[in-house]
Scaffold this active site. Sequence first.
Site, short mmCIF file in Angstrom:
data_model
loop_
_atom_site.label_atom_id
_atom_site.label_comp_id
_atom_site.label_asym_id
_atom_site.label_seq_id
_atom_site.Cartn_x
_atom_site.Cartn_y
_atom_site.Cartn_z
N LYS A 228 -23.75 29.26 -13.05
CA LYS A 228 -23.85 30.14 -13.34
C LYS A 228 -24.10 30.28 -14.78
O LYS A 228 -24.86 29.75 -15.77
CB LYS A 228 -24.42 31.35 -12.38
CG LYS A 228 -25.52 32.91 -13.19
CD LYS A 228 -25.60 33.99 -12.81
CE LYS A 228 -23.70 34.23 -13.79
NZ LYS A 228 -24.26 36.34 -13.66
N ASP A 246 -29.24 33.38 -10.96
CA ASP A 246 -28.37 35.28 -10.48
C ASP A 246 -28.64 35.85 -9.44
O ASP A 246 -29.53 35.11 -8.52
CB ASP A 246 -28.55 36.10 -12.02
CG ASP A 246 -30.03 36.53 -11.95
OD1 ASP A 246 -31.49 35.70 -11.36
OD2 ASP A 246 -30.33 36.65 -13.33
#
Length: 361
Positions: A228, A246
């Site tokens: 991420k 997320d």
Amino acid sequence: MNETPEKPAAATKAAAKKAVTKKATAQKAVAAQAAAKTTTKQATAATEAAPAKKPAAKKTATAKKTTVKKTAVKKATAKKTTTAKTAKTATAKAPAKKAPARKPESRAAMVRRARRINRELAELYPYAHPELDFTNPFELLVATVLSAQTTDLRVNQTTPRLFAVCPTPEDMAAMDPEQLEELIRPTGFFRAKTKSLLGLSAALRDRFGGEVPGRLEDLVTLPGVGRKTANVVLGNAFGVPGITVDTHFGRLARRFGWTTAEDAEKVEADVAEIFPKSEWTMLSHRVVFHGRRVCHSRKPACGACPIAPLCPAYGEGETDPEKAKKLLKYELGGQPGQRLKPPADYPGQPAPPMAPPVAAS
């Protein structure tokens, strides 16, 4: 001479018999009179006693009627209370409102709908951008690591002081751990984050010449950096397309029916098959923007959502337009955004800086 004395004897006998008869008659008359008087007295007593019994009977009937009425009221009250308790219990046990069941959809139809959602979000958020303040790849990398388990706003309020003290990887790697902890304390989990920042700064200094690498394979080798964080840095500091999964992106991808996966890497892979690579970075920003402003985790503002007709999960949140409008956040809700220095085309207000710490007296 013998006949003369016999007459008086007979007369005497008859007179005596007559007297006895008269006496007996008189006694019978007296007895009858006495009996009549007794009967009269009894009748009078009965007549006098009768009215006395009537009110008593009436009183008994009234008391009985009152008792029945009280019993009825008591039963009605008990029934009402029971009904109220039952209703309360039923309300307490009532299951949460479920979203309408999703209709079967072909793969091709889902892809068309997904791409239309992306176009709609592009019109809704033409100013979508990363909501972390940064001026170079290193600042973005550090800010993204700090953003774990906190808001971008809190990070943006914290990093100005941090970068004023250590603007480069070499400066940060040389910092005293306790001093670094104090600088990033507002973001939470400051001890673990301090360890990651010192580690990645030292790795950048020692292995990459003090520069942030522009490859996913290299970024994920840094302490505290996963896919991420790497995709955020690649997409926004180097222009390399990446999907940032997320909590907001994962939640909306599932609500939109793009994936059923919970694992971030699986979500990334599923979404990557739906959209062209050139859209990945901006798609991430648009979806995250929508998740923060409209499609919230607990109370989605379904009634104020422009893409509601395209969403299979419509109905999970508030569908009343007026009530839903009150759930909108940030610029859509007339509130400041998360960046202290937002892009020029941002329609909302900049976030306020963190208040300076109060000096001990």
